[in-house]
Write a protein that holds these residues in place. Structure first.
Motif, mmCIF file in Angstrom:
data_model
loop_
_atom_site.group_PDB
_atom_site.id
_atom_site.type_symbol
_atom_site.label_atom_id
_atom_site.label_comp_id
_atom_site.label_asym_id
_atom_site.label_seq_id
_atom_site.Cartn_x
_atom_site.Cartn_y
_atom_site.Cartn_z
ATOM 1 N N LYS A 1 0.851 -1.181 0.000
ATOM 2 C CA LYS A 1 0.000 0.000 0.000
ATOM 3 C C LYS A 1 0.895 1.242 0.000
ATOM 4 C CE LYS A 1 -3.776 -2.210 2.516
ATOM 5 N NZ LYS A 1 -3.671 -3.376 1.731
ATOM 6 N N LEU A 2 0.506 2.213 -0.810
ATOM 7 C CA LEU A 2 1.280 3.430 -0.938
ATOM 8 C C LEU A 2 0.363 4.631 -0.717
ATOM 9 C CD1 LEU A 2 3.908 4.946 -1.769
ATOM 10 C CD2 LEU A 2 3.125 4.754 -4.143
ATOM 11 N N VAL A 3 0.796 5.533 0.135
ATOM 12 C CA VAL A 3 0.086 6.781 0.380
ATOM 13 C C VAL A 3 0.960 7.906 -0.164
ATOM 14 C CG1 VAL A 3 -0.828 8.356 2.117
ATOM 15 C CG2 VAL A 3 -0.990 5.884 2.463
ATOM 16 N N ILE A 4 0.390 8.705 -1.055
ATOM 17 C CA ILE A 4 1.121 9.830 -1.621
ATOM 18 C C ILE A 4 0.510 11.124 -1.107
ATOM 19 C CG2 ILE A 4 1.719 11.079 -3.735
ATOM 20 C CD1 ILE A 4 1.678 8.379 -5.190
ATOM 21 N N LEU A 5 1.360 11.982 -0.565
ATOM 22 C CA LEU A 5 0.980 13.343 -0.211
ATOM 23 C C LEU A 5 1.585 14.217 -1.299
ATOM 24 C CD1 LEU A 5 1.702 13.248 3.629
ATOM 25 C CD2 LEU A 5 -0.486 12.906 2.458
ATOM 26 N N LEU A 6 0.736 14.809 -2.129
ATOM 27 C CA LEU A 6 1.162 15.458 -3.365
ATOM 28 C C LEU A 6 0.912 16.957 -3.336
ATOM 29 C CD1 LEU A 6 2.012 15.158 -6.414
ATOM 30 C CD2 LEU A 6 -0.434 14.808 -6.891
ATOM 31 N N ASP A 7 1.968 17.721 -3.563
ATOM 32 C CA ASP A 7 1.837 19.157 -3.751
ATOM 33 C C ASP A 7 1.422 19.401 -5.206
ATOM 34 O OD1 ASP A 7 1.989 21.905 -3.288
ATOM 35 O OD2 ASP A 7 4.151 22.003 -3.595
ATOM 36 N N ILE A 8 0.892 20.563 -5.485
ATOM 37 C CA ILE A 8 0.478 20.883 -6.854
ATOM 38 C C ILE A 8 1.517 21.738 -7.571
ATOM 39 C CG2 ILE A 8 -1.216 22.212 -8.219
ATOM 40 C CD1 ILE A 8 -2.151 19.424 -7.447
ATOM 41 N N GLN A 9 1.923 22.840 -6.963
ATOM 42 C CA GLN A 9 2.841 23.774 -7.618
ATOM 43 C C GLN A 9 4.287 23.379 -7.343
ATOM 44 O OE1 GLN A 9 1.692 25.910 -9.790
ATOM 45 N NE2 GLN A 9 -0.401 25.348 -9.240
ATOM 46 N N MET A 10 4.926 22.770 -8.356
ATOM 47 C CA MET A 10 6.325 22.342 -8.242
ATOM 48 C C MET A 10 7.015 22.548 -9.585
ATOM 49 S SD MET A 10 5.861 18.697 -6.243
ATOM 50 C CE MET A 10 4.581 18.125 -7.356
ATOM 51 N N PRO A 11 8.324 22.710 -9.560
ATOM 52 C CA PRO A 11 9.068 22.815 -10.823
ATOM 53 C C PRO A 11 9.217 21.435 -11.476
ATOM 54 C CG PRO A 11 10.587 22.843 -8.968
ATOM 55 C CD PRO A 11 9.188 22.839 -8.393
ATOM 56 N N ILE A 12 9.646 21.422 -12.687
ATOM 57 C CA ILE A 12 9.932 20.238 -13.501
ATOM 58 C C ILE A 12 8.651 19.500 -13.876
ATOM 59 C CG2 ILE A 12 11.205 18.055 -13.730
ATOM 60 C CD1 ILE A 12 13.335 19.327 -11.889
ATOM 61 N N MET A 13 7.920 18.962 -12.889
ATOM 62 C CA MET A 13 6.630 18.328 -13.142
ATOM 63 C C MET A 13 5.719 18.638 -11.964
ATOM 64 S SD MET A 13 5.534 14.312 -13.605
ATOM 65 C CE MET A 13 6.378 14.064 -15.160
ATOM 66 N N ASN A 14 4.633 19.357 -12.228
ATOM 67 C CA ASN A 14 3.733 19.730 -11.141
ATOM 68 C C ASN A 14 2.773 18.585 -10.795
ATOM 69 O OD1 ASN A 14 1.338 19.863 -12.774
ATOM 70 N ND2 ASN A 14 1.823 21.954 -13.367
ATOM 71 N N GLY A 15 1.952 18.809 -9.809
ATOM 72 C CA GLY A 15 1.045 17.767 -9.345
ATOM 73 C C GLY A 15 0.025 17.334 -10.382
ATOM 74 N N PHE A 16 -0.482 18.262 -11.176
ATOM 75 C CA PHE A 16 -1.451 17.906 -12.215
ATOM 76 C C PHE A 16 -0.805 17.038 -13.289
ATOM 77 C CE2 PHE A 16 -3.514 21.898 -10.663
ATOM 78 C CZ PHE A 16 -4.660 21.290 -10.154
ATOM 79 N N GLU A 17 0.425 17.384 -13.669
ATOM 80 C CA GLU A 17 1.152 16.569 -14.654
ATOM 81 C C GLU A 17 1.423 15.174 -14.079
ATOM 82 O OE1 GLU A 17 3.618 20.100 -16.937
ATOM 83 O OE2 GLU A 17 4.304 19.441 -14.965
ATOM 84 N N PHE A 18 1.772 15.120 -12.787
ATOM 85 C CA PHE A 18 1.978 13.835 -12.127
ATOM 86 C C PHE A 18 0.704 12.991 -12.216
ATOM 87 C CE2 PHE A 18 1.264 11.158 -8.447
ATOM 88 C CZ PHE A 18 2.412 10.387 -8.410
ATOM 89 N N LEU A 19 -0.448 13.591 -11.892
ATOM 90 C CA LEU A 19 -1.719 12.862 -11.917
ATOM 91 C C LEU A 19 -2.052 12.375 -13.328
ATOM 92 C CD1 LEU A 19 -3.768 15.093 -9.466
ATOM 93 C CD2 LEU A 19 -3.040 12.718 -9.061
ATOM 94 N N ASP A 20 -1.736 13.173 -14.341
ATOM 95 C CA ASP A 20 -1.984 12.758 -15.723
ATOM 96 C C ASP A 20 -1.185 11.506 -16.073
ATOM 97 O OD1 ASP A 20 -3.763 14.835 -16.182
ATOM 98 O OD2 ASP A 20 -2.287 16.115 -17.206
#
Length: 133
Positions: A55-74
């Motif tokens: 089981k993996l729990v991810i705590l994800l920020d949205i505004q980040m350089p290189i790859m943001n949270g929305f790009e990660f989710l995509d």
């Protein structure tokens, strides 16, 4: 009860990384938290370290350089279904943008949205209800 999930914090801010790790240690006695500084590092960590049936729990920020949270989710939605079903993603952000918040809440892979600074009692409730097995 024992916490048997791995936590991956995807966050570019070093202060937020430190504060989140300390909160997890204090409220849930969790000492092991993997850190990725952006979405790309997070995906690389998942591919390299995710074990079957873990089981993996991810705590994800949205505004980040290189790859943001929305790009990660995509990109996350293209990963193997086993990884997707064994992963719970919580977006932790200070955004006040209502369009961003709506986009986060509509994402099928996001369990919940938590405002920064992380509300300690809400985090505790989420973890106790969802991750103690």
């Amino acid at each position: 009860m024992e916490f048997n999930s791995t936590i991956l914090l995807i966050e570019d801010n070093l202060i937020d990384q430190l504060v989140t790790k300390q909160l997890l240690k204090k409220i849930l006695d969790i000492n092991q938290v993997a850190i990725a500084n952006n979405g790309l590092e997070g995906l690389q960590w998942i591919i390299k370290n995710k074990k079957a049936k873990q089981k993996l729990v991810i705590l994800l920020d949205i505004q980040m350089p290189i790859m943001n949270g929305f790009e990660f989710l995509d990109i996350f939605q293209t990963l193997n279904m086993e990884i997707q079903k064994e992963t719970q993603i919580y977006v932790v952000s200070s955004t006040l943008d209502s369009d961003e918040i709506e986009q986060i809440r509509k994402n099928e892979y996001v369990c919940d949205f938590l405002n920064k600074p992380i509300p300690v009692e809400e985090l505790k409730k989420q973890f106790l209800n969802s991750f103690l097995f």
